[in-house]
Design an enzyme around this catalytic site. Structure first.
Site, mmCIF file in Angstrom:
data_model
loop_
_atom_site.group_PDB
_atom_site.id
_atom_site.type_symbol
_atom_site.label_atom_id
_atom_site.label_comp_id
_atom_site.label_asym_id
_atom_site.label_seq_id
_atom_site.Cartn_x
_atom_site.Cartn_y
_atom_site.Cartn_z
ATOM 1 N N ASP A 1 3.663 -6.957 6.267
ATOM 2 C CA ASP A 1 3.729 -5.732 5.470
ATOM 3 C C ASP A 1 3.977 -6.101 4.011
ATOM 4 O OD1 ASP A 1 3.851 -3.009 4.798
ATOM 5 O OD2 ASP A 1 5.179 -2.512 6.464
ATOM 6 N N HIS B 1 0.642 -2.249 10.033
ATOM 7 C CA HIS B 1 0.429 -0.811 10.254
ATOM 8 C C HIS B 1 -0.810 -0.293 9.528
ATOM 9 C CE1 HIS B 1 2.239 0.983 6.478
ATOM 10 N NE2 HIS B 1 3.046 -0.051 6.507
ATOM 11 N N GLU C 1 3.885 4.075 10.956
ATOM 12 C CA GLU C 1 4.984 3.262 10.413
ATOM 13 C C GLU C 1 5.728 4.027 9.343
ATOM 14 O OE1 GLU C 1 6.982 0.317 7.723
ATOM 15 O OE2 GLU C 1 5.506 1.843 7.247
ATOM 16 N N GLU C 2 4.974 4.731 8.505
ATOM 17 C CA GLU C 2 5.583 5.409 7.352
ATOM 18 C C GLU C 2 6.485 6.569 7.770
ATOM 19 O OE1 GLU C 2 5.529 4.111 4.565
ATOM 20 O OE2 GLU C 2 3.725 2.888 4.409
ATOM 21 N N HIS D 1 3.860 2.840 -2.699
ATOM 22 C CA HIS D 1 3.791 4.289 -2.471
ATOM 23 C C HIS D 1 3.314 5.044 -3.712
ATOM 24 C CE1 HIS D 1 6.371 4.400 1.449
ATOM 25 N NE2 HIS D 1 5.455 3.455 1.448
ATOM 26 N N ASP E 1 -0.292 -0.806 1.071
ATOM 27 C CA ASP E 1 0.751 -0.665 2.096
ATOM 28 C C ASP E 1 0.147 0.159 3.230
ATOM 29 O OD1 ASP E 1 2.979 -0.139 3.618
ATOM 30 O OD2 ASP E 1 3.996 1.084 2.107
HETATM 31 CO CO CO Z 1 5.134 2.075 3.163
HETATM 32 ZN ZN ZN Z 2 4.242 -0.671 4.883
#
Ligand code: CO
Ligand code: ZN
Length: 332
Positions: A216, A61, A193-194, A302, A163
């Site tokens: 990922d 992603h 994706e998030e 994150h 990420d």
């Molecule tokens: Co993420």
């Molecule tokens: Zn991710």
């Protein structure tokens, strides 16, 4: 690491992945037979097989977490909501950057008790003196990415948006190995994706693959007092067994293990409690898809300092390439 750095430092919150897509197109266009962008912004790159093979889909992603402006107050402070999983404590006195370059400092209402911090008590200060002045720079609904620096930490590298730019990077490097097999390979760089695997949902339906693998990041269990998890940094790439979105198909798991053994790739088995990847959506498409996940161990996910291991990235690229090379035949 220059490409990874470029990918991480580019901004692309969910739904606004165009900067990332442009970088990826430049990198892969000479190695694929065709590419297109679908209505949700997914970048679908195709390398045709020599015939008689299967359809394989790889997905990483492009989007990253961020913030979105909800209200601009009379004094010019911006209230905001989250795009994806934002921990308020990761945001305190960090900086965010809007698409037009406007930067703001994130802080919180001065009367907030630290244990009770949440996003509704937080604001962004862009240095404006009034609502009117702030509106010259920022509108309701504008989104912003974390400001971060790409740093080399000996064995590791750290930046925002690892990420999943780390996954995009590994997939791009695999594309550049330029393998041609009997299989049609779909390298898909997904959006949103998030926000719940949204790009992967439509891309999976469109591609309709026989096998799918998402790439990922995943958590690790190796920082002080970490939540229990077997995955360690520098211990190799992960073959996912389960997370909240998928039980990886045993055929794909066994196949990946065989590929790793055959090519001497250091790997670890992963069970992730909490968290999902694009394969969670892809494997539920149409009548179901045999799918798995290759994960990159990452600390501080994150946050502005998502950290991965250089060695694990190498193993990740090798495993993607091996899965292409052996053509999804289990007994080779
Ligand atoms: Co993420
Ligand atoms: Zn991710």
């Amino acid at each position: 690491m220059e490409l990874l750095k470029k990918l991480c430092l580019a901004n692309g919150t969910s739904g606004e992945e165009e900067n990332i897509r442009d970088i990826i197109i430049e990198e892969v266009k000479d190695y694929v037979d065709e590419y297109k962008t679908d209505p949700l912004g997914n970048l679908i790159c195709v390398k045709k097989g020599t015939g008689g093979g299967k359809k394989i889909m790889y997905a990483a992603h492009m989007d990253e977490i961020g913030v979105i402006v909800t209200v601009i107050d009379d004094k010019g402070f911006l209230r905001f909501s989250n795009i994806g999983g934002i921990n308020p404590y990761n945001m305190v006195h960090r900086k965010v950057r809007f698409k037009n370059g406007t930067v703001g400092v994130v802080s919180f209402d001065a009367d907030t008790k630290m244990g009770e911090l949440n996003l509704s008590k937080m604001f962004i200060d862009i240095g404006a003196k009034s609502k009117e002045e702030a509106e010259k720079y920022v509108q309701i609904g504008d989104s912003a990415s974390l400001v971060s620096e790409f740093v080399d930490l000996n064995n590791h590298v750290s930046c925002k948006a690892m990420d999943d730019r780390a996954g995009c990077y590994c997939l791009i490097e695999a594309v550049k190995k330029n393998l041609r097999t009997e299989n049609d390979i779909y390298y898909v760089f997904t959006t949103q994706e998030e926000l719940g695997l949204r790009g992967a949902t439509t891309a999976g339906f469109n591609v309709d693959p026989d096998f799918a693998i998402a790439i990922d990041v995943t958590r690790t269990g190796d920082i002080p007092e970490a939540k229990r998890m077997a995955v360690m940094m520098d211990n190799g790439v992960c073959i996912k067994i389960k997370d909240d979105g998928i039980i990886s198909h045993p055929y794909v798991v066994n196949y990946m293990k065989e590929c790793a053994k055959k090519d001497n790739i250091k790997y670890q088995l992963e069970v992730l409690e909490g968290g999902r990847t694009d394969s969670g959506a892809i494997h539920l498409t149409r009548s179901g898809v045999k799918a798995g996940v290759i994960s990159i161990p990452s600390r501080y996910i994150h946050s502005p300092s998502e950290t991965v291991s250089k060695k694990d990235l190498e193993e990740c690229i090798k495993l993607i390439v091996a899965t292409e090379k052996y053509q999804f035949k289990e007994a080779f």
